[in-house]
Design a protein around this motif. Structure first.
Motif, PDB file in Angstrom:
ATOM      1  N   PHE A   1       4.794 112.943  64.391  1.00 51.69           N
ATOM      2  CA  PHE A   1       4.206 113.537  63.198  1.00 51.69           C
ATOM      3  C   PHE A   1       3.046 112.687  62.690  1.00 51.69           C
ATOM      4  O   PHE A   1       2.944 111.497  62.992  1.00 51.69           O
ATOM      5  CB  PHE A   1       5.263 113.682  62.086  1.00 51.69           C
ATOM      6  CG  PHE A   1       6.469 114.475  62.483  1.00 51.69           C
ATOM      7  CD1 PHE A   1       6.451 115.853  62.432  1.00 51.69           C
ATOM      8  CD2 PHE A   1       7.627 113.844  62.919  1.00 51.69           C
ATOM      9  CE1 PHE A   1       7.563 116.592  62.800  1.00 51.69           C
ATOM     10  CE2 PHE A   1       8.743 114.567  63.290  1.00 51.69           C
ATOM     11  CZ  PHE A   1       8.710 115.951  63.230  1.00 51.69           C
ATOM     12  N   SER A   2       2.192 113.310  61.929  1.00 51.11           N
ATOM     13  CA  SER A   2       1.078 112.603  61.305  1.00 51.11           C
ATOM     14  C   SER A   2       0.804 113.224  59.946  1.00 51.11           C
ATOM     15  O   SER A   2       1.352 114.275  59.604  1.00 51.11           O
ATOM     16  CB  SER A   2      -0.174 112.683  62.192  1.00 51.11           C
ATOM     17  OG  SER A   2      -0.581 114.031  62.352  1.00 51.11           O
ATOM     18  N   GLY A   3      -0.054 112.591  59.169  1.00 51.97           N
ATOM     19  CA  GLY A   3      -0.398 113.098  57.847  1.00 51.97           C
ATOM     20  C   GLY A   3      -0.397 111.987  56.816  1.00 51.97           C
ATOM     21  O   GLY A   3      -0.078 110.829  57.112  1.00 51.97           O
ATOM     22  N   LEU A   4      -0.774 112.347  55.606  1.00 48.91           N
ATOM     23  CA  LEU A   4      -0.832 111.397  54.504  1.00 48.91           C
ATOM     24  C   LEU A   4       0.487 111.447  53.741  1.00 48.91           C
ATOM     25  O   LEU A   4       0.983 112.525  53.388  1.00 48.91           O
ATOM     26  CB  LEU A   4      -1.996 111.737  53.569  1.00 48.91           C
ATOM     27  CG  LEU A   4      -3.384 111.789  54.230  1.00 48.91           C
ATOM     28  CD1 LEU A   4      -4.437 112.187  53.213  1.00 48.91           C
ATOM     29  CD2 LEU A   4      -3.735 110.455  54.879  1.00 48.91           C
ATOM     30  N   VAL A   5       1.062 110.289  53.479  1.00 48.08           N
ATOM     31  CA  VAL A   5       2.371 110.212  52.837  1.00 48.08           C
ATOM     32  C   VAL A   5       2.246 110.545  51.350  1.00 48.08           C
ATOM     33  O   VAL A   5       1.548 109.857  50.607  1.00 48.08           O
ATOM     34  CB  VAL A   5       2.988 108.815  53.014  1.00 48.08           C
ATOM     35  CG1 VAL A   5       4.333 108.743  52.297  1.00 48.08           C
ATOM     36  CG2 VAL A   5       3.152 108.488  54.493  1.00 48.08           C
ATOM     37  N   LEU A   6       2.935 111.603  50.934  1.00 45.08           N
ATOM     38  CA  LEU A   6       2.968 111.976  49.524  1.00 45.08           C
ATOM     39  C   LEU A   6       4.189 111.384  48.825  1.00 45.08           C
ATOM     40  O   LEU A   6       4.113 110.929  47.693  1.00 45.08           O
ATOM     41  CB  LEU A   6       2.992 113.501  49.382  1.00 45.08           C
ATOM     42  CG  LEU A   6       1.766 114.249  49.914  1.00 45.08           C
ATOM     43  CD1 LEU A   6       1.976 115.750  49.784  1.00 45.08           C
ATOM     44  CD2 LEU A   6       0.510 113.826  49.175  1.00 45.08           C
ATOM     45  N   GLU A   7       5.338 111.394  49.520  1.00 43.29           N
ATOM     46  CA  GLU A   7       6.562 110.877  48.901  1.00 43.29           C
ATOM     47  C   GLU A   7       7.585 110.555  49.985  1.00 43.29           C
ATOM     48  O   GLU A   7       7.696 111.266  50.983  1.00 43.29           O
ATOM     49  CB  GLU A   7       7.159 111.887  47.923  1.00 43.29           C
ATOM     50  CG  GLU A   7       8.383 111.368  47.174  1.00 43.29           C
ATOM     51  CD  GLU A   7       8.940 112.367  46.173  1.00 43.29           C
ATOM     52  OE1 GLU A   7       9.899 112.020  45.458  1.00 43.29           O
ATOM     53  OE2 GLU A   7       8.411 113.502  46.115  1.00 43.29           O
ATOM     54  N   VAL A   8       8.322 109.473  49.797  1.00 45.10           N
ATOM     55  CA  VAL A   8       9.438 109.098  50.657  1.00 45.10           C
ATOM     56  C   VAL A   8      10.591 108.686  49.752  1.00 45.10           C
ATOM     57  O   VAL A   8      10.402 107.883  48.836  1.00 45.10           O
ATOM     58  CB  VAL A   8       9.084 107.929  51.606  1.00 45.10           C
ATOM     59  CG1 VAL A   8      10.245 107.672  52.557  1.00 45.10           C
ATOM     60  CG2 VAL A   8       7.818 108.222  52.373  1.00 45.10           C
ATOM     61  N   GLU A   9      11.771 109.241  50.007  1.00 42.63           N
ATOM     62  CA  GLU A   9      12.915 108.929  49.146  1.00 42.63           C
ATOM     63  C   GLU A   9      14.196 108.896  49.959  1.00 42.63           C
ATOM     64  O   GLU A   9      14.417 109.748  50.823  1.00 42.63           O
ATOM     65  CB  GLU A   9      13.037 109.965  48.030  1.00 42.63           C
ATOM     66  CG  GLU A   9      14.134 109.658  47.023  1.00 42.63           C
ATOM     67  CD  GLU A   9      14.185 110.653  45.876  1.00 42.63           C
ATOM     68  OE1 GLU A   9      15.015 110.466  44.978  1.00 42.63           O
ATOM     69  OE2 GLU A   9      13.399 111.620  45.901  1.00 42.63           O
ATOM     70  N   LEU A  10      15.044 107.910  49.695  1.00 47.46           N
ATOM     71  CA  LEU A  10      16.362 107.830  50.312  1.00 47.46           C
ATOM     72  C   LEU A  10      17.348 108.592  49.444  1.00 47.46           C
ATOM     73  O   LEU A  10      17.511 108.295  48.253  1.00 47.46           O
ATOM     74  CB  LEU A  10      16.797 106.375  50.458  1.00 47.46           C
ATOM     75  CG  LEU A  10      18.191 106.148  51.078  1.00 47.46           C
ATOM     76  CD1 LEU A  10      18.245 106.692  52.497  1.00 47.46           C
ATOM     77  CD2 LEU A  10      18.544 104.660  51.047  1.00 47.46           C
ATOM     78  N   GLU A  11      18.027 109.594  50.033  1.00 47.73           N
ATOM     79  CA  GLU A  11      18.954 110.430  49.281  1.00 47.73           C
ATOM     80  C   GLU A  11      20.271 110.535  50.056  1.00 47.73           C
ATOM     81  O   GLU A  11      20.397 110.025  51.175  1.00 47.73           O
ATOM     82  CB  GLU A  11      18.354 111.822  49.056  1.00 47.73           C
ATOM     83  CG  GLU A  11      17.004 111.805  48.347  1.00 47.73           C
ATOM     84  CD  GLU A  11      16.474 113.198  48.090  1.00 47.73           C
ATOM     85  OE1 GLU A  11      17.222 114.002  47.490  1.00 47.73           O
ATOM     86  OE2 GLU A  11      15.348 113.487  48.484  1.00 47.73           O
ATOM     87  N   THR A  12      21.246 111.234  49.488  1.00 48.44           N
ATOM     88  CA  THR A  12      22.501 111.531  50.168  1.00 48.44           C
ATOM     89  C   THR A  12      22.769 113.019  50.066  1.00 48.44           C
ATOM     90  O   THR A  12      22.470 113.646  49.047  1.00 48.44           O
ATOM     91  CB  THR A  12      23.681 110.746  49.554  1.00 48.44           C
ATOM     92  OG1 THR A  12      23.752 111.027  48.147  1.00 48.44           O
ATOM     93  CG2 THR A  12      23.515 109.253  49.769  1.00 48.44           C
ATOM     94  N   ASP A  13      23.323 113.593  51.141  1.00 52.79           N
ATOM     95  CA  ASP A  13      23.617 115.017  51.127  1.00 52.79           C
ATOM     96  C   ASP A  13      24.995 115.271  50.527  1.00 52.79           C
ATOM     97  O   ASP A  13      25.641 114.347  50.016  1.00 52.79           O
ATOM     98  CB  ASP A  13      23.503 115.609  52.539  1.00 52.79           C
ATOM     99  CG  ASP A  13      24.494 115.006  53.519  1.00 52.79           C
ATOM    100  OD1 ASP A  13      25.462 114.343  53.082  1.00 52.79           O
ATOM    101  OD2 ASP A  13      24.318 115.198  54.738  1.00 52.79           O
TER     102      ASP A  13
END
Length: 244
Positions: free
Chosen positions: A195-207
């Motif tokens: 994948f490529s692109g500009l990072v808008l948001e990264v977040e660690l979550e739990t399902d």
């Protein structure tokens, strides 16, 4: 060319560039799918997306991989047509044909009284307390409840229950000690080959099963936003979605 047709073509092209990697599959399965396309045993995903867009007169908004009871690869495709109606279809990856759709899935979630009976039966049978029950559909479109039972100190048990009968469809699986999630930097590095692109948001979550995953939003050169969900332990991309 109408605006809807243009959006459909652009949407299909966006999926074609990112979805052929079989987003929900581990690396070994991605290789199998890629070889299947190259040998002609599987249809390219971009071709399936284009066919579904034409068939339903709309644009594909989400694609997820599923597997049939014999392990056959299928795609769950969500489409919004020109009237704004959402369609959800299950497509065979080998033939590109629709094997099930929402109209074939009439079963709805059960009411309060019936759900209470199901839970009582499960708790009596397994001697554990039900802590989560979620309405889902399996790879054949069958309506099921994914049920989680607390079984401390051994952990948690998970099973599938038939919505119509309350019958347990799978033996309980006991969850062991969860593995530690990989770091965010390692996860992002793992995405670079695909994948490529500009990072808008990264977040660690739990399902809902308390499994950690990373939610990643990437701005694409064509203006679309690519949303990824990445298993924080295995680093498998479990879901991808393109929004305009």
């Amino acid at each position: 060319m109408t605006n809807i047709s243009l959006r459909t073509i652009v949407q299909a092209a966006a999926f074609a560039t990112v979805a052929l990697a079989c987003a929900q599959a581990p690396a070994a399965e991605q290789d199998v799918a890629r070889r299947g396309v190259q040998s002609g045993q599987l249809k390219p995903l971009n071709s399936i997306i284009a066919d579904m867009s034409r068939q339903y007169g709309g644009r594909v908004i989400d694609v997820e991989t599923k597997h049939g009871r014999k392990g056959e690869l299928r795609y769950e495709v969500k489409i919004i047509d020109a009237r704004g109606t959402k369609h959800e279809v299950l497509v065979d990856a080998a033939t590109g044909t629709v094997v099930a759709q929402e109209s074939d899935w009439p079963t709805q979630p059960v009411g309060l009284a019936q759900m209470a009976r199901y839970i009582k039966q499960l708790e009596q049978r397994y001697g554990s307390r039900v802590v989560n029950a979620e309405f889902e559909r399996d790879a054949q479109g069958k309506a099921v409840y994914e049920v989680k039972l607390s079984d401390r100190p051994a952990g948690e048990m998970k099973l599938l229950v038939d919505v119509n009968t309350g019958e347990v469809l799978t033996p309980p699986q006991t969850a062991g000690t969860p593995a530690a999630p990989k770091s965010m930097a390692v996860m992002l590095e793992s995405l670079r080959p695909r994948f490529s692109g500009l990072v808008l948001e990264v977040e660690l979550e739990t399902d809902h099963r308390r499994r950690p995953y990373y939610s990643v939003e990437l701005q694409q050169p064509n203006g679309f936003k690519l949303e990824l969900e990445v298993d924080a332990v295995s680093l498998e991309v479990t879901r991808q979605k393109v929004d305009d």
